[in-house]
Write an enzyme that holds these catalytic residues in place. Structure first.
Site, short mmCIF file in Angstrom:
data_model
loop_
_atom_site.label_atom_id
_atom_site.label_comp_id
_atom_site.label_asym_id
_atom_site.label_seq_id
_atom_site.Cartn_x
_atom_site.Cartn_y
_atom_site.Cartn_z
N LEU A 349 0.82 -1.21 0.00
CA LEU A 349 0.00 0.00 0.00
C LEU A 349 0.85 1.25 0.00
CD1 LEU A 349 -2.74 -1.02 2.60
CD2 LEU A 349 -3.01 -0.84 0.12
N GLY A 350 2.01 1.20 0.63
CA GLY A 350 2.87 2.37 0.70
C GLY A 350 4.00 2.17 1.68
N ILE A 351 4.90 3.15 1.67
CA ILE A 351 6.07 3.10 2.55
C ILE A 351 6.19 4.45 3.24
CG2 ILE A 351 8.58 2.87 2.67
CD1 ILE A 351 8.45 1.02 0.31
N GLY A 352 6.27 4.44 4.56
CA GLY A 352 6.43 5.67 5.33
C GLY A 352 7.70 5.61 6.16
N PHE A 354 8.09 4.81 9.10
CA PHE A 354 8.14 3.78 10.13
C PHE A 354 7.99 2.37 9.57
CE2 PHE A 354 6.74 7.67 12.20
CZ PHE A 354 7.66 7.75 13.23
N GLY A 355 7.98 2.23 8.24
CA GLY A 355 7.94 0.90 7.68
C GLY A 355 7.03 0.78 6.48
N VAL A 357 3.72 -0.88 4.47
CA VAL A 357 2.35 -1.28 4.81
C VAL A 357 1.78 -2.11 3.66
CG1 VAL A 357 0.06 -0.52 5.52
CG2 VAL A 357 2.06 0.83 6.16
N LYS A 372 1.59 -3.50 8.90
CA LYS A 372 2.79 -2.67 8.84
C LYS A 372 3.99 -3.45 9.37
CE LYS A 372 2.72 1.73 9.82
NZ LYS A 372 2.67 3.04 10.51
N ASP A 469 1.90 13.63 15.73
CA ASP A 469 2.14 13.71 14.28
C ASP A 469 0.82 13.84 13.52
OD1 ASP A 469 3.91 13.93 12.19
OD2 ASP A 469 4.09 11.78 11.86
#
Length: 634
Positions: A349-352, A354-355, A357, A372, A469
């Site tokens: 789904l995506g990368i942020g 913190f890891g 997902v 995640k 955040d």
């Protein structure tokens, strides 16, 4: 000393190039200036990056080239061609990208915290005219900060990372005149040609697969007078950057020439890429599938004997005695592995920060979840505290909070399981033109929902939860477009009535309360400040910080404040709203945002008061003037 000897000695002393052209069909024995992750492999490949994350690499021709005959002269024509390949960590996901660059210095940005700056600038000097940098970027990451058009494009950058000109990667076929897309991070070698005509000041960038001749029509061919950008002498080379995902950027061959067309590369003599990139290698792997039946039976026998061991290792988990009390909150790793189809890229789904997902469907219940994966390197005591905090957060119950369903722990890795939010994050609808525009009624409902969720975190649970955040990208939308607060990776918990905790300053620029820099104390008031910036994101359709704007408009909070002082606060609304909004509600949201962003924590309202204002239970007080400066209001 003869004149000729003196001339050569002078060149060496000044560090100037004795030649205005070079050709490298591979890089074995080549003298280049490299730093960071860059280096030359034993096979003769110039490699700009490797499997390290959050880092950069630079490689330059060691001596500067002369681009002008004097300071007042126009820039001379130049031409370069090179063959490159990008091999990503994930087959469907690139990294920050690489550039061909002209720079007055070989010492460029190495700040690993700013991956999207491509290794050419940093947050401080991005866009400065004093940089004198010309770069052609081959970018495989859609970076909002760089205003990228997509995650697979070529751009021309002047003095910063925001491309002055860019187009999706590809080429126009000479055969039928149709545009054909190229995937930069396909792992296949491609050739690029970059040419500048000093007479008509046209800069051309052309791209094609390695074995195709140069297309007649360039991908980019703008007219740019480089006289004020390029100095008399400039270094030529490459930069690369990687972020939370890495890619290998390889240069197989490179030629350059001043005032003439760069020599053609001998493609057949270029070094081979290290994996799966030649037809010979592919044929060899195909043949291996047709080994004699007897060998296959032997392999199957060995595989059968080790199946139990392999399966146990694949699905191994970490279990400690202290986790017994959390057993009801644990998911078996095998269940999560199957739910995400082995954490395949197509489920990503995506990368942020913190890891990564992944979307998954639990095998037994068929419930959709988001998983995640977070890398952990803390001590056993810190992991225990972290898990205990996660389990506590899993007890939160509110319609405007993304539900944490449980966790799983493996060596060096923690997996968090959340309810799945089909419409993704709010920022995609606010800042990306590819998404539908949210009407005002939806935006106002999302705002009230987030306020209600934050009030619950601050006042409505057994402990005080400070999110730290709050921003549009951390608000997820369910199937009914209801906004829910997500990503509690920075959250802090403490008992009601307890003194504020001191900790490291973390969060996102543009959302950080000004007092944090002085006290480092975590209070509910810092969430209120961030909520104020979030209100502006939703109402104005702009990010909290946009460095490409004029200085007075770069910080969203400051810009709205300045418009309020001038009596033009309503002009800050998102222009995509048109006339489809309720003026009283817009006025309330913008002015409430200013109250929440007040420089004094004591002057900010509580989340309970904010909810009352938004529900019109209590009228919003009259605004009093205060001063605005820098990254916050003071």
């Amino acid at each position: 000393m003869t004149a000729k000897v003196f001339f050569w000695a002078l060149l060496l002393t000044l560090g100037l190039s004795a030649s205005d052209e070079f050709t490298y069909n591979g890089f074995n024995g080549v003298n280049l200036s490299v730093d960071g992750l860059a280096g030359i492999t034993s096979d003769g490949l110039l490699r700009l990056t490797n499997a390290t994350r959050h880092a950069t690499g630079h490689a330059f021709y060691p001596s500067p080239m002369r681009f002008k005959k004097s300071q007042v002269d126009k820039v001379l024509s130049f031409s370069t061609t090179f063959v490159f390949a990008i091999i990503p960590e994930h087959q469907m996901l690139g990294s920050s990208g690489f550039t061909f660059v002209l720079s007055p210095s070989k010492e460029l940005a190495k700040d690993s915290a700013d991956d999207y700056f491509l290794g050419i600038v940093n947050m401080t000097n991005n866009g400065n005219a004093s940089n004198h940098i010309l770069a052609v970027e081959f970018d495989t990451w859609d970076s909002p900060e760089a205003e990228d058009i997509n995650d697979n494009h070529v751009g021309i950058d002047i003095n910063g990372i925001i491309s002055n000109y860019s187009k999706p990667a590809g080429f126009t076929s000479d055969d039928d005149g149709k545009f054909q897309n190229l995937t930069l991070f396909s792992g296949e070698p491609m050739q690029a040609w970059i040419e500048y005509n000093g007479t008509n000041t046209q800069l051309s960038v052309t791209l094609a697969p390695m074995w195709k001749p140069k297309p007649k029509i360039a991908l980019l061919s703008p007219t740019i007078n480089l006289s004020s950008i390029i100095l008399d002498h400039m270094y030529v080379g490459f930069t690369g950057a990687v972020g939370i995902t890495y890619s290998y950027y390889y240069i197989l061959g490179w030629s350059f020439e001043m005032d003439a067309r760069a020599p053609e590369l001998n493609l057949s003599s270029l070094p081979l890429l290290p994996q799966n990139l030649t037809s010979l290698e592919k044929k060899r792997k195909t043949l291996l599938l047709w080994l004699p039946l007897t060998l296959l039976l032997v392999l199957l026998t060995v595989a059968g004997a080790t199946l139990v061991v392999v399966r146990k290792k694949r699905f191994s988990e970490m279990h400690d005695d202290w986790e017994l009390e959390f057993e009801s909150n644990r998911f078996p790793y095998e269940q999560l592995y199957k739910a995400t189809r082995g954490f395949k890229d197509k489920c990503l789904l995506g990368i942020g920060g913190f890891g990564s997902v992944y979307r998954g469907v639990l095998p037994a219940s068929k419930v959709e979840v988001a998983v995640k994966r977070v890398a952990v390197h803390e001590s056993k005591k810190e992991v225990k505290e972290f898990v205990a905090e996660i389990v506590s957060l899993g007890k939160l119950r509110h319609r405007n909070l993304v539900q944490l369903l449980g966790y799983c722990r493996r060596k060096g890795e923690l997996l968090l399981v959340y309810e799945y939010m089909p419409n993704g994050s709010l920022d995609k609808f606010l800042f990306y033109e590819t998404k539908q525009t949210l009407d005002w009624s939806l935006r106002f409902q999302i705002i009230k929902g987030v306020a209600s969720g934050l009030q619950y975190l601050h006042e409505g649970w057994d402990q005080v939860v400070i999110h730290r955040d709050i921003k549009a990208s951390n608000i997820l939308l369910d199937g009914d477009m209801k906004g829910k607060i997500a990503d509690f990776g920075l959250a802090k918990l403490h008992d009601h009535g307890a003194a504020p905790q001191s900790t490291n300053v973390v969060g996102t620029l543009g959302f950080l309360a000004p007092e944090l820099a002085r006290t480092c104390k975590v209070t509910t008031s810092i969430d209120v400040f961030a909520f104020g910036a979030f209100l502006f994101e939703v109402a104005c359709g702009r990010r909290a910080i946009e460095p490409n704007k004029q200085e007075s408009e770069q910080v969203l909070v400051d810009w709205v404040f300045a418009n309020w002082k001038m009596g033009t606060i309503h002009e800050t609304k998102d222009p995509r709203l048109g006339e489809d909004y309720v003026l009283e509600e817009l006025d309330l949201v913008l002015k409430l945002g200013l109250f929440c962003s007040h420089p004094l924590p004591s002057a900010r309202p509580s989340m309970r008061q904010i909810t009352q204002y938004l529900n019109r239970d209590v009228p919003l007080p009259e605004m009093l003037p205060y001063h605005c400066h820098g990254d916050g209001i003071f």
